[in-house]
Design an enzyme around this catalytic site. Structure first.
Site, PDB file in Angstrom:
ATOM      1  N   THR A 563       0.869  -1.184   0.000  1.00 16.40           N
ATOM      2  CA  THR A 563       0.000   0.000   0.000  1.00 16.40           C
ATOM      3  C   THR A 563       0.905   1.232   0.000  1.00 16.40           C
ATOM      4  OG1 THR A 563      -0.002   0.358   2.384  1.00 16.40           O
ATOM      5  CG2 THR A 563      -1.570  -1.248   1.529  1.00 16.40           C
ATOM      6  N   LYS A 587       6.816   3.463   0.916  1.00 14.55           N
ATOM      7  CA  LYS A 587       8.060   4.179   1.256  1.00 14.55           C
ATOM      8  C   LYS A 587       7.985   4.924   2.581  1.00 14.55           C
ATOM      9  CE  LYS A 587       8.755   5.812  -3.444  1.00 14.55           C
ATOM     10  NZ  LYS A 587       7.590   5.209  -3.939  1.00 14.55           N
ATOM     11  N   GLU A 614      13.362  -3.157  -0.935  1.00 11.43           N
ATOM     12  CA  GLU A 614      14.080  -2.929  -2.185  1.00 11.43           C
ATOM     13  C   GLU A 614      13.288  -2.090  -3.178  1.00 11.43           C
ATOM     14  OE1 GLU A 614      16.506  -2.263  -4.265  1.00 11.43           O
ATOM     15  OE2 GLU A 614      17.543  -4.093  -3.634  1.00 11.43           O
ATOM     16  N   VAL A 617      13.072   2.157  -3.984  1.00 10.99           N
ATOM     17  CA  VAL A 617      13.864   2.949  -4.923  1.00 10.99           C
ATOM     18  C   VAL A 617      14.092   2.129  -6.188  1.00 10.99           C
ATOM     19  CG1 VAL A 617      16.051   4.150  -5.317  1.00 10.99           C
ATOM     20  CG2 VAL A 617      15.070   4.082  -3.008  1.00 10.99           C
ATOM     21  N   LEU A 621      14.736  -2.714  -9.583  1.00  9.45           N
ATOM     22  CA  LEU A 621      16.203  -2.637  -9.720  1.00  9.45           C
ATOM     23  C   LEU A 621      16.876  -2.904  -8.370  1.00  9.45           C
ATOM     24  CD1 LEU A 621      16.670   0.599 -11.884  1.00  9.45           C
ATOM     25  CD2 LEU A 621      16.741  -1.779 -12.668  1.00  9.45           C
ATOM     26  N   GLU A 675       0.955   9.591 -10.701  1.00  7.05           N
ATOM     27  CA  GLU A 675      -0.135   9.416  -9.746  1.00  7.05           C
ATOM     28  C   GLU A 675      -1.354  10.125 -10.343  1.00  7.05           C
ATOM     29  OE1 GLU A 675       0.151   7.858  -6.715  1.00  7.05           O
ATOM     30  OE2 GLU A 675       2.229   7.360  -7.225  1.00  7.05           O
ATOM     31  N   ASP A 686       8.261  12.600  -4.351  1.00  5.01           N
ATOM     32  CA  ASP A 686       8.515  11.162  -4.420  1.00  5.01           C
ATOM     33  C   ASP A 686      10.014  10.895  -4.600  1.00  5.01           C
ATOM     34  OD1 ASP A 686       7.181   8.611  -4.477  1.00  5.01           O
ATOM     35  OD2 ASP A 686       7.902   8.447  -6.548  1.00  5.01           O
ATOM     36  N   LYS A 690      12.934   9.057  -2.122  1.00  2.31           N
ATOM     37  CA  LYS A 690      13.842   7.981  -2.564  1.00  2.31           C
ATOM     38  C   LYS A 690      15.301   8.308  -2.242  1.00  2.31           C
ATOM     39  CE  LYS A 690      10.821   6.384  -6.271  1.00  2.31           C
ATOM     40  NZ  LYS A 690      10.525   6.423  -7.692  1.00  2.31           N
ATOM     41  N   GLY A 805       6.529   0.546 -13.013  1.00  2.43           N
ATOM     42  CA  GLY A 805       5.693  -0.479 -13.657  1.00  2.43           C
ATOM     43  C   GLY A 805       5.359  -1.566 -12.665  1.00  2.43           C
TER      44      GLY A 805
END
Ligand code: ADP
Ligand code: ASP
Ligand code: MG
Length: 823
Positions: A563, A587, A614, A617, A621, A675, A686, A690, A805
């Site tokens: 969420t 986050k 993970e 960020v 990746l 968003e 955002d 990060k 994605g």
């Protein structure tokens, strides 16, 4: 010559006797065979029960007798089912009926006699029990002959000579071997059938070799005849790693040495009667244990040496109904002769000692014996040590009942360290209390006395520890099943079998929740129709979901937060405190106030539960994992430069003189790259979160407020009352946005929204990136992170790839889950 022995189950029904006959038919074609048979399954026990009832003047012995009568007659009737139509068969049938009836009436007479005199001497007991084998061997002999097999029946009582130790007689091998050898020398039949278990004294009294003794009969015959092989046919496919009735995963052991077989069978693997091994061991005759019900299964071969490279631990066994005697007191220390008196007393009473341990302080000595001997032992020992007890030099004998012994057995254990450590830590972890421990000097056996109620759990956990290729079960409690959550569930569904097969990880979703409903299932939710199940689930609540996870108490539980909700992130600490791991896509916990972030990290260490994020960020990746490897290996991060917003990248990659800023942002919004309110991306908040997380993971305690944010939006855009109003401002201020583009173009640059961390300071903002810079050619919604560290000081370590994605984010979550499973 081969010797075959068939146990009670193998001759327990007409159906099984037919199986025996086909095995004999086959084997007698290639070699002469001696065949030893047990009583029909359960008959020895029934004879004993009937005798005990009769001896206690209980008329129910007649019912027991009737059951014995019915059992034998049913077997005979079924074996000669179609004899009416065949005169020859009919003759055998009638003859057999006469013989069986005669023996059964002998049994009846004996039982009536026991009832009359209400006495059951060991001698009478042996006489009575010997009928079990007499009956079974007679039935099989006649059936074999009726089917045209070349068989003869020899009463083993005439061959095996013993002393007068009724119920457990000792064999006189000199006489016995001569008898067996001379009988077989003169015998011309392909199959010689012998009743097991029974014998006679030199004076002609009937004796028996002890319960389970048919194995021994077969071994005695095999050794006397120098047989090529002794086959023990039973109802399981060999000697198992442990009792298959208690441990589902037990498997047959292909090869065992004689010593290992002795240890295992002595410690309860009743598939082989321990004395059996001795006569064949001397002659190095291999024993093969086979399954009558599955003759093609390879079974277990027991021999002098094994060729297979097995586990150092070969098997586990257990003996139940154990009592532990403890003799202790200061008066024992340094005084020789205590143990001698103790053991002598028990020996005189014929009480068998199964296990002994003595502390090196000599303050106490512990002895494991059969529970049925416990009272007698207490009585005689307290008498023998009466004087010392009166002087309070030692305490009266302490007797504990309701115990069992479990043993770990294997020849090669002595050359492997740590077996006992593993054994005891496994028992400890599973909350099995150990009362006493013994390890023989041969190190072939480590035994522990435990409570009988713990035996099944103990054998199962030791079996898992020593024999099973461990599959680790991971139980996921997932909250948030939007776009990313749905993709994750799909990936789990698709990869589950592969991950289990390849990595021995059994991924199960034990709980699912969205903002409205939640479901849990300790067996794992069936993923086929999880949406419908969730729709029908109970009303969702964060505390309720946590309570479910806690109550199910499943090993390796993981809470997965997909969420973007602050309330959900506030509950991570509850999970960690229950030693449940947390995987967060959310986050907020890592970029919110630093105390909470630090607390979560500390809880993760304290409760040995992972806290992984993970996907915070760069989506899937491996940014954070890489960073953490750099830090833990002692590197220092000096500078981080990164483009971390897929949405902003998309917008600035598409914005140019031919388009308008408004249209590009609209398109990004419509295609789901931003968003619903694009300002969350465009304002840079955002990205700021990060880079803050990267800075913290690099070891810098900074807060969001410390971060410098260079906002490129106009004030009107930021202050607009609605998303529509915001889009209107983009139209109105198009000239301003075009000027940003123009300036970049004139300077031969690309616009990128860059996050930077340098020397403890972090900032985010729009930058003109010159040609040749690694950011210049960044395509689509890709992310890039460059780490300049002590080790990567000239050329940065670069991580680049799709940074947004649902699919890549879900696979990042998947990777975190696998990391936990591999932990
Ligand atoms: P039989 O009547 O053929 O002599 P037993 O009942 O004496 O057979 O022995 C076979 C039984 O031993 C099996 O059915 C099984 O329940 C029990 N058993 C206990 N431990 C083991 C083990 N480690 N491996 C195989 N069987 C075992
Ligand atoms: N019938 C005897 C018993 O049940 C011997 C044997 O089956 O091995 O103990
Ligand atoms: Mg047996």
């Amino acid at each position: 010559m081969k010797v075959l022995k068939f146990g009670g189950t193998s001759v327990g029904s007409a159906k099984n006797i037919n199986k025996v006959i086909s095995i004999l038919d086959q084997q007698s074609k290639t070699s002469k065979i001696a065949v030893v048979v047990s009583a029909v399954g359960g008959i020895t026990d029934k004879l004993l029960e009937a005798a005990n009832l009769a001896c206690h003047k209980n008329l129910e012995y007649k019912q027991k007798y009737n059951a014995i009568w019915t059992k034998h007659n049913t077997v005979v009737e079924e074996l000669f089912e179609n004899s009416e139509n065949d005169q020859r068969l009919q003759k055998y049938h009638e003859k057999l009926n006469d013989l069986v009836t005669e023996k059964l009436s002998d049994i009846r007479n004996l039982l009536d006699g026991i009832y009359l005199i209400n006495e059951l001497s060991p001698k009478t007991k042996d006489k009575l029990l010997s009928f079990g084998e007499a009956l079974s061997s007679t039935i099989i002999h006649h059936t074999l002959k009726s089917r045209n097999l070349d068989a003869t029946l020899k009463n083993a009582q005439e061959l095996i000579v013993t002393d007068l130790n009724y119920n457990n007689a000792t064999v006189n091998f000199e006489l016995t071997n001569t008898n067996i050898q001379s009988f077989f020398e003169s015998n011309g039949h392909s199959i010689v059938l012998l009743p097991g278990f029974v014998s006679k004294s030199a004076s002609g009294e009937i004796t028996t070799l002890g319960r389970g003794g048919s194995d021994y009969t077969a071994a005695i015959v095999a050794a006397a005849l120098d047989a090529k092989e002794l086959q023990i046919w039973t109802d399981v496919s060999g000697m198992f790693t442990t009792n298959p009735k208690l441990v589902k995963q037990a498997a047959p052991i292909v090869q065992l040495t004689y010593q290992e077989a002795v240890e295992l069978s002595h410690f309860g693997a009743k598939v082989l009667y321990p004395p059996t091994v001795m006569p064949v061991l001397k002659k190095k005759i291999p024993i093969v244990i086979k399954n009558t019900l599955d003759p093609d299964a390879i079974g277990t071969t027991i021999s002098q040496e094994v060729t297979a490279n097995g586990f150092p631990v070969k098997g586990l066994s257990n003996i139940d109904n154990i009592a532990l005697l403890t003799l202790q007191g200061n008066g024992m220390v340094g005084v020789p002769g205590f143990s001698k008196r103790l053991f002598e007393t028990l020996a005189q009473e014929k009480i068998n000692i199964i296990l002994i341990t003595q502390s090196s302080s000599e303050h106490s000595i512990c002895i494991g014996i059969s529970e049925s001997d416990a009272e007698r032992a207490k009585e005689v020992i307290d008498i023998v040590f009466e004087y010392e007890i009166a002087l309070q030099k030692i305490d009266p004998l302490v007797v504990e009942k309701g115990l069992s012994i479990i043993a770990v057995v294997g020849d090669k254990m002595k050359s492997h360290q740590g077996i006992s450590g593993k054994m005891f830590s496994t028992l400890g972890k599973n909350n099995v209390n150990i009362r006493a421990i013994a390890q023989g000097a041969s190190e072939r056996n480590i035994s522990a006395v435990i409570h009988k109620d713990d035996v099944k759990k103990a054998l199962n956990s030791l079996h898992e520890q020593f024999f099973e290729i461990k599959t680790k079960q991971i139980n996921l409690f997932i909250t948030g099943v939007g776009n990313v959550g749905e993709r994750l569930i799909e990936q789990i569904k698709q990869q589950k079998a592969y991950v289990k097969e390849r990595y021995k990880i059994n991924m199960r979703i034990a709980g699912l929740s969205n903002s409205r409903h939640m479901i849990v299932n300790d067996e794992g939710i069936n993923l086929k129709d999880w949406k419908a199940q969730l729709e029908a689930g109970e009303k969702a609540s964060l505390d309720g979901f946590f309570a479910h996870a806690k109550n199910l108490n499943l090993r390796n539980s993981v809470f997965v937060d997909i969420t973007a909700n602050e309330a959900v992130s506030n509950i991570y600490s509850n999970y960690l405190k229950q030693s449940m791991s947390v995987v967060a896509c959310n986050k907020i916990a890592c970029s919110g106030n630093i105390e909470y972030y630090n607390e979560l990290k500390a809880l993760s260490r304290q409760y040995n539960a992972s806290f992984l994020f993970e996907t915070n960020v760069g989506a899937g990746l491996p940014v954070i994992d890489t960073l953490s490897h750099l830090i833990t290996s002692g590197d220092n991060v000096n500078t981080i430069q990164a483009v971390l917003s897929g949405s902003l990248n998309f917008i600035f990659n598409n914005f140019n003189a031919e388009t308008t800023f408004h249209d590009v942002v609209k398109q990004a919004q419509e295609e789901g790259y931003t968003e619903p309110d694009p300002r969350i991306d465009l304002s840079g908040i955002d990205v700021a979160r990060k880079v803050l997380i990267l800075a913290r993971e690099s070891g810098h305690a900074i807060e969001l407020l410390d971060l410098e944010s260079d906002n490129f939006l106009t004030e009107d855009a930021m202050n607009a009352n609605s998303v529509d109003d915001f889009f209107e401002t983009l139209k109105k201020d198009e000239a301003y946005y075009q000027s940003l583009y123009k300036s970049a173009e004139e300077n031969n640059c690309q616009l990128k929204f860059v996050a930077e961390f340098d020397n403890g300071k972090a900032k985010v903002g729009l930058q003109e990136i010159p040609e040749g810079h690694p950011f210049y050619n960044l395509k689509g919604k890709d992310n890039i992170v460059m780490f300049y560290t002590q080790r990567y000081s000239e050329q940065p370590m670069i991580i680049k790839g799709a940074g947004a994605g649902a699919d890549v984010t879900a696979s990042g979550l998947f990777a975190d889950i696998i990391r936990i499973a591999n932990n």
